[in-house]
Structure formats: structure tokens, C-alpha cells
Design a protein around this motif. Structure first.
Motif: not given
Length: 363
Positions: A86-92, A335-348
Motif C-alpha cells: 500500500t502507499y503507507k507500506q511503501t512510504y514506511t 522485509v517490513s523494516r529494511p535497512w542498508l549496509e555498505t558493500t565497499n567502504q572504499s567506494g563510499a
């Protein structure tokens, strides 16, 4: 991300492009990218100097992509999202991904794909949750039209009868949101430089309510040079978007990559944002160390130094795309509360350098 700038008959899907295939494609890159494409620019296309701002350093961003590479003949489903949301799920979910782009990379811009399937039907209500979540967090949002796949993947607008209503919907929704920017088409390589400039001018004439300083006109071909659109007075006041990739050459030195990039920009850096560039990030390459025999390290170091030197904004491809070896972030958490990790710190680190922070390459 794209393969070597060549005509549509030899174009292949980015989603199927393995590192081995990238290497195979690279052998023809020099002639196609510079010899064929740039030589086709009319001699009269002297770079124009009009600019919507003094420079483009305000754009510090990443692309968020569908695992299929944004080429789709159906609804776009960005990595980590679902078309059943839904819009709410997408927004979250989108709010968390956007927050992670800022926390992990220091980004303030996200580039998102659109197509008629996504915009002209019921799913548009949910998909708007991504744009709204990014804007509400203060992100600049570049929305760009992607063509379809299969026979549709030819560098032309797939269906103008659906294309213009799509933009009508997008412009109506976001013309008053100063954080949203409009890119009429991603990599319009089916058109000649003149034909593409005509279409871009038509877009501007159609949507006069959109300030030109909120429009990104793609460079001609695979967005691989901006000199021709920069020279066209009808496009004055817009930003220009450039794409640049290391697999366009099998090997080049640092200095050769700098020269290759600068010829594609001409005197138009003050209007130009590199809204796609990238290299492998999941195979352990260290972009913080000079390694002259490695093409990709030369490439990333050269382009990020040049973006910083020319005061150009840049939007990495991709910030997030599932199963893409170029992806600088990966999904973690539920899945409902995704977060991210960096795959290559030197690229960042190199991305941060391009954006005016961090340290230069040592040694």
C-alpha cells in the motif's frame, strides 16, 4: 548502468550483464564511445554557457533501481519494495531506505525510474510513497522515464500515447514540490542528437509550469555526451545528465579516463550532473589505493577527482539494486523494516570525495 554506447541493434540488457560479459563488451568501447558517438556531434554544437546554477554540487546522490534494471513492460518494483504494498507500506519502507542512504553515504539525492505502467494506473498511488518519503526527508528526487524491455528496448519512447499522459500525471503531482526534478528520458540512444534535442524542447514547451531549473535533459546517445544538448538554445536553463562507465574501455590509465570524461562534458560542467556512473563494488576492489594496472580503480579515482575538480554533482549507479555487483548498498533486516549496509567502504569513500568530503587517494 549501460553497455558501450552503440546503436540499438547491439544493445543488451543491463540486468543480464555479468562481470564476464562486461569485460567482453569493453573491447569495442573506445571506438564506440568516443570515435563514433562524439564524432557524430555537429561541428556547430559549440558548448553553451547558460546554467541554472553556478555549479551542480548540490546533487549528491544514488540511483535506487528495480532488480531488472528499470527496463520493464509492467510495474516497476524497486529493490526492497513490493508492487502489492500500500502507499503507507511503501512510504514506511522507502523512508528507511532513504534514511540509510543518508546515514551510510551522506547522500541528499535519489534518482528513481518511472514508466507508463507504473504511473498511468492504480499502482501510481503506492509508488508515490517513494517520491514522497524522499522529499519529506529533504532529498532531491530525480524521476526519469525508462523504456521497456525486449523489442521495446531500442532507445526510443515506447508509446507516445502513453508517454505524455504519464508525464501529465507526474507533473500534476509534483510541479509544486521544489525537491522533485524531471528527466524526460533515460539514455535516448535511438535518436540522433538533433532528434533528441527536438523531443526535449517539446517536453519543455509542453510543461511550461515546470521551472527549467528542475529539468534534467539527458545527454544524447546513452547519455554519453552533453555537448550537443548544451549547445541548443531551446534547452537553456536546464540541467544536463551524463552517464559514464568503466566497462566502456577494456583498460585506460587514470589520465586517459580524465580526458575521456572531460571531452564528453566540454565547457558544460556548470550545468551537468553525472546521474549514472559505477564500477564493481562487491568483489573486494580497494578504490582508496592507486593501482595503475586496474582499469576500474583508475576509472573511479579519475571520475570522482574530476567531479570534485569541476564542481559537478553525481548520482552513483546503483545505490541499491538487488544482485547487482555495482551496488554500493545491500538490504539487511526484515522485509517490513529494511535497512542498508555498505558493500565497499572504499567506494563510499571515493563517492564522498566527489561530493566534497573525505580524503584524496593516498600513495
Amino acid at each position: 548502468m549501460r553497455k558501450t554506447p552503440v546503436r540499438a541493434s547491439s544493445r543488451s540488457s543491463r540486468s543480464s550483464r555479468s562481470p564476464r560479459l562486461r569485460a567482453a563488451l569493453a573491447g569495442v568501447a573506445v571506438a564506440a564511445a568516443v570515435g563514433s558517438t562524439l564524432a557524430a556531434v555537429p561541428a556547430s554544437a559549440a558548448p553553451a554557457k547558460a546554467a541554472p546554477a553556478a555549479d551542480t554540487t548540490q546533487f549528491k546522490g544514488v540511483n535506487w533501481a528495480d532488480p531488472r534494471d528499470n527496463f520493464a513492460d509492467d510495474l516497476l518494483q524497486l529493490s526492497g519494495l513490493s508492487t502489492s504494498d500500500t502507499y503507507k507500506q511503501t512510504y514506511t519502507k522507502a523512508s528507511r531506505v532513504i534514511a540509510a542512504f543518508r546515514a551510510n553515504l551522506g547522500a541528499n539525492t535519489v534518482r528513481l525510474p518511472i514508466n507508463p505502467y507504473t504511473v498511468n494506473g492504480a499502482y501510481w498511488k503506492s509508488y508515490r510513497g517513494v517520491i514522497d518519503a524522499a522529499s519529506d526527508q529533504g532529498f532531491k528526487v530525480i524521476v526519469s522515464y525508462w523504456e521497456g524491455t525486449g523489442a521495446q528496448k531500442d532507445g526510443y519512447i515506447d508509446d507516445e500515447a502513453a508517454y505524455w499522459p504519464m508525464w501529465n500525471n507526474v507533473v500534476k503531482a509534483y510541479k509544486n514540490d521544489k525537491r522533485v526534478y524531471f528527466e524526460p528520458m533515460n539514455e535516448p540512444h535511438g535518436y540522433t542528437d538533433t532528434e533528441w534535442a527536438d523531443i526535449a524542447a517539446k517536453w519543455l514547451d509542453t510543461y511550461t509550469s515546470v521551472p527549467r531549473g528542475r529539468v534534467f535533459v539527458s545527454g544524447a546517445g546513452y547519455n554519453d555526451h552533453v555537448t550537443s544538448v548544451c549547445a541548443d538554445p531551446r534547452l537553456k536553463g536546464t540541467y544536463l545528465s551524463l552517464h559514464h562507465y568503466g566497462f566502456w574501455k577494456s583498460y585506460a590509465t587514470y589520465d586517459e579516463w580524465v580526458a575521456d570524461l572531460k571531452v564528453r562534458i566540454g565547457d558544460c560542467a556548470s550545468r551537468t550532473v553525472a546521474d549514472e556512473f559505477g564500477a564493481p563494488m562487491t568483489d573486494g576492489l580497494n578504490y582508496n589505493v592507486k593501482t595503475p594496472d586496474n582499469n576500474y580503480i583508475n576509472f573511479i579515482q579519475a571520475v570522482t577527482d574530476t567531479f570534485r575538480e569541476l564542481k559537478m554533482g553525481s548520482v552513483y549507479w546503483p545505490g541499491l539494486r538487488t544482485d547487482d555487483t555495482y551496488s554500493l548498498q545491500k538490504l539487511v533486516g526484515p522485509v517490513s523494516r529494511p535497512w542498508l549496509e555498505t558493500t565497499n567502504q572504499s567506494g563510499a569513500d571515493r563517492l564522498a570525495w566527489a561530493w566534497g568530503r573525505g580524503k584524496p587517494v593516498q600513495g
